[in-house]
Design an enzyme around this catalytic site. Structure first.
Site, PDB file in Angstrom:
ATOM      1  N   ARG A 106       3.713   2.954   2.954  1.00  0.00           N
ATOM      2  CA  ARG A 106       4.482   2.036   3.811  1.00  0.00           C
ATOM      3  C   ARG A 106       5.977   2.342   3.820  1.00  0.00           C
ATOM      4  O   ARG A 106       6.634   2.143   4.816  1.00  0.00           O
ATOM      5  CB  ARG A 106       4.265   0.586   3.361  1.00  0.00           C
ATOM      6  CG  ARG A 106       2.814   0.137   3.329  1.00  0.00           C
ATOM      7  CD  ARG A 106       2.128   0.253   4.678  1.00  0.00           C
ATOM      8  NE  ARG A 106       0.778  -0.294   4.604  1.00  0.00           N
ATOM      9  CZ  ARG A 106      -0.258   0.192   5.272  1.00  0.00           C
ATOM     10  NH1 ARG A 106      -0.101   1.238   6.072  1.00  0.00           N
ATOM     11  NH2 ARG A 106      -1.448  -0.366   5.162  1.00  0.00           N
ATOM     12  N   ASP A 114       0.870  -1.184   0.000  1.00  0.00           N
ATOM     13  CA  ASP A 114       0.000   0.000   0.000  1.00  0.00           C
ATOM     14  C   ASP A 114       0.903   1.228   0.000  1.00  0.00           C
ATOM     15  O   ASP A 114       1.435   1.616   1.037  1.00  0.00           O
ATOM     16  CB  ASP A 114      -0.901   0.017   1.245  1.00  0.00           C
ATOM     17  CG  ASP A 114      -2.072  -0.938   1.128  1.00  0.00           C
ATOM     18  OD1 ASP A 114      -2.800  -0.852   0.123  1.00  0.00           O
ATOM     19  OD2 ASP A 114      -2.273  -1.762   2.038  1.00  0.00           O
ATOM     20  N   ARG A 174      -7.804  10.224   1.736  1.00  0.00           N
ATOM     21  CA  ARG A 174      -7.405   9.244   0.717  1.00  0.00           C
ATOM     22  C   ARG A 174      -8.295   9.340  -0.524  1.00  0.00           C
ATOM     23  O   ARG A 174      -7.964   8.787  -1.571  1.00  0.00           O
ATOM     24  CB  ARG A 174      -7.475   7.826   1.293  1.00  0.00           C
ATOM     25  CG  ARG A 174      -6.534   7.610   2.478  1.00  0.00           C
ATOM     26  CD  ARG A 174      -6.850   6.299   3.200  1.00  0.00           C
ATOM     27  NE  ARG A 174      -6.578   5.138   2.369  1.00  0.00           N
ATOM     28  CZ  ARG A 174      -7.007   3.900   2.655  1.00  0.00           C
ATOM     29  NH1 ARG A 174      -7.747   3.675   3.738  1.00  0.00           N
ATOM     30  NH2 ARG A 174      -6.700   2.900   1.859  1.00  0.00           N
ATOM     31  N   HIS A 232     -11.537  -1.394   9.707  1.00  0.00           N
ATOM     32  CA  HIS A 232     -10.417  -2.083  10.355  1.00  0.00           C
ATOM     33  C   HIS A 232     -10.816  -2.473  11.777  1.00  0.00           C
ATOM     34  O   HIS A 232     -10.226  -3.364  12.375  1.00  0.00           O
ATOM     35  CB  HIS A 232      -9.172  -1.189  10.395  1.00  0.00           C
ATOM     36  CG  HIS A 232      -8.611  -0.910   9.033  1.00  0.00           C
ATOM     37  ND1 HIS A 232      -9.061   0.122   8.249  1.00  0.00           N
ATOM     38  CD2 HIS A 232      -7.649  -1.539   8.321  1.00  0.00           C
ATOM     39  CE1 HIS A 232      -8.394   0.117   7.098  1.00  0.00           C
ATOM     40  NE2 HIS A 232      -7.534  -0.881   7.115  1.00  0.00           N
ATOM     41  N   ASP A 239     -10.427  -7.734   0.800  1.00  0.00           N
ATOM     42  CA  ASP A 239      -9.635  -6.874   1.675  1.00  0.00           C
ATOM     43  C   ASP A 239      -9.053  -7.797   2.742  1.00  0.00           C
ATOM     44  O   ASP A 239      -9.325  -9.003   2.745  1.00  0.00           O
ATOM     45  CB  ASP A 239     -10.492  -5.749   2.267  1.00  0.00           C
ATOM     46  CG  ASP A 239      -9.681  -4.468   2.494  1.00  0.00           C
ATOM     47  OD1 ASP A 239      -8.453  -4.582   2.688  1.00  0.00           O
ATOM     48  OD2 ASP A 239     -10.264  -3.377   2.491  1.00  0.00           O
ATOM     49  N   LYS A 262     -10.180   0.758  -5.375  1.00  0.00           N
ATOM     50  CA  LYS A 262     -10.740   0.350  -4.088  1.00  0.00           C
ATOM     51  C   LYS A 262     -11.533   1.521  -3.495  1.00  0.00           C
ATOM     52  O   LYS A 262     -11.237   2.662  -3.803  1.00  0.00           O
ATOM     53  CB  LYS A 262      -9.629  -0.119  -3.143  1.00  0.00           C
ATOM     54  CG  LYS A 262      -8.540   0.900  -2.840  1.00  0.00           C
ATOM     55  CD  LYS A 262      -7.396   0.270  -2.048  1.00  0.00           C
ATOM     56  CE  LYS A 262      -6.411   1.326  -1.590  1.00  0.00           C
ATOM     57  NZ  LYS A 262      -5.241   0.758  -0.912  1.00  0.00           N
ATOM     58  N   HIS A 263     -12.599   1.256  -2.716  1.00  0.00           N
ATOM     59  CA  HIS A 263     -13.078  -0.034  -2.179  1.00  0.00           C
ATOM     60  C   HIS A 263     -14.505  -0.193  -2.698  1.00  0.00           C
ATOM     61  O   HIS A 263     -15.387   0.508  -2.250  1.00  0.00           O
ATOM     62  CB  HIS A 263     -13.067  -0.026  -0.660  1.00  0.00           C
ATOM     63  CG  HIS A 263     -11.704   0.295  -0.076  1.00  0.00           C
ATOM     64  ND1 HIS A 263     -11.249   1.600   0.092  1.00  0.00           N
ATOM     65  CD2 HIS A 263     -10.707  -0.516   0.358  1.00  0.00           C
ATOM     66  CE1 HIS A 263     -10.027   1.567   0.631  1.00  0.00           C
ATOM     67  NE2 HIS A 263      -9.672   0.309   0.798  1.00  0.00           N
TER      68      HIS A 263
END
Length: 340
Positions: free
Chosen positions: A70, A62, A133, A176, A248, A163-164
């Protein structure tokens, strides 16, 4: 090619990880911040991963930009999607978004990483999980910005993952941590949120899609990521999408509604996913590998990156130097604007 994408613990592989990567059901590997110390170490880790695996794995990360990046030190600091239109306007922002797609993809390809899960096609900024995002709260403007970013990625040699699906932008809960519900009418979800996906699929700009761990009760009682209605009836049937469907991460709380790890994995594949992600839980990943029925994920082989160049060759190019500086500047401006 197997249908399971999993992760590894640290900067290099241990003996158990080498054994796991040789399992015939493993077809992909996702990298996280904990796997990154510096560019030379990362390049060596990817080499070890490719060496240990039975299949030619799809290596993913990601690296979309903003708060989801990351690898930071030693790479260009990528601005959040929202910042392009918000600070530069549609025309100038669109041009830089295309360059951002090219640069992000190029920096990853230089590490022999196949895909970054990007772009985010969710509409709006109210969702805890999405926020900055998202490119825009207007679907047409979000579509325009995403189109630019995608074209940049493709020019660099990287496949895209939208996504998503069908849209996570309107739910405030974070999948999450829990399974969010989006109670809006079916017509709004379809005409507002899903419109971005629909257009990009029709234009053949999406190579893969990651569905949302969100329940849309007006349309189906299951989370989209485990719903045959969303993945088979709508995405494959109605929209004619023929690319790769990822689940996911099945370790997220939002997926717990689907049962044990093995049950979650099987449910996602049965619902229409080509590849399932099991991250941050070694026991869960091993349980999936032990209990999943043998299956091949042939579509996934379309996701390998094209092009071969070193990090140094990329960084020596005039284009990289110009774009990297522009993106770093936009990132800094956006951080300033948010804290003002």
């Amino acid at each position: 090619m197997g249908p399971v994408m999993l992760d590894v613990e640290g900067y290099e592989l241990d003996a158990e990880e080498r054994e796991i990567l040789a399992h015939p059901l493993v077809g992909g590997l996702i990298l996280f911040t904990r796997n990154y110390h510096d560019p030379a170490q990362l390049r060596e880790l990817v080499r070890q991963i490719r060496d240990a695996s039975r299949n030619h794995l799809v290596v993913a990360v990601d690296q979309e930009g903003g708060r989801v990046q990351r690898f930071r030190e030693g790479f260009t600091r990528l601005p959040a999607a929202q910042s392009f239109a918000a600070l530069l306007g549609m025309e100038e922002g669109g041009k830089l978004a295309a360059e951002a797609g090219w640069l992000m993809a190029s920096e990853m390809i230089a590490m022999d990483i196949d895909i970054s899960f990007a772009p985010v096609l969710d509409v709006g900024h109210i969702s805890a999980a999405i926020g900055e995002r998202s490119y825009h709260e207007d679907p047409q403007k979000a579509l325009t910005m995403a189109r630019h970013f995608i074209d940049g990625m493709h020019a660099a040699g990287m496949k895209t993952t939208g996504k998503h699906f069908p849209g996570h932008g309107a739910v405030t809960a974070d999948s999450h941590k829990e399974t969010p519900f989006d109670p809006r009418p079916a017509s709004v979800i379809r005409d507002h949120d899903m419109a971005v996906f629909k257009s990009l699929i029709a234009e053949q700009r999406l190579d893969a899609i990651m569905p949302a761990h969100v329940i849309y009760p007006e349309l189906d009682p299951r989370p989209a990521s485990g719903s045959a209605y969303w993945l088979k009836t709508v995405l494959r049937g109605e929209l004619g999408f023929d690319g790769v469907i990822f689940s996911d991460d099945l370790s997220m709380e939002g997926a717990a509604i689907m049962g044990s790890y093995a049950e979650r994995g099987q449910a996602s594949l049965d619902a229409g996913c080509d590849m399932i992600l099991v991250c941050n839980n070694r026991k869960g990943a091993v349980s999936v590998l032990d209990n999943l029925s043998p299956i091949k994920a042939e579509r996934v082989t379309k996701l390998y990156h094209k092009g071969s160049f070193s990090r140094q060759e990329l960084r020596d190019s005039a284009r990289w130097k110009t774009v990297s500086a522009q993106l770093e500047q936009l990132h800094a401006r956006w951080q300033e604007a948010k804290s003002a």
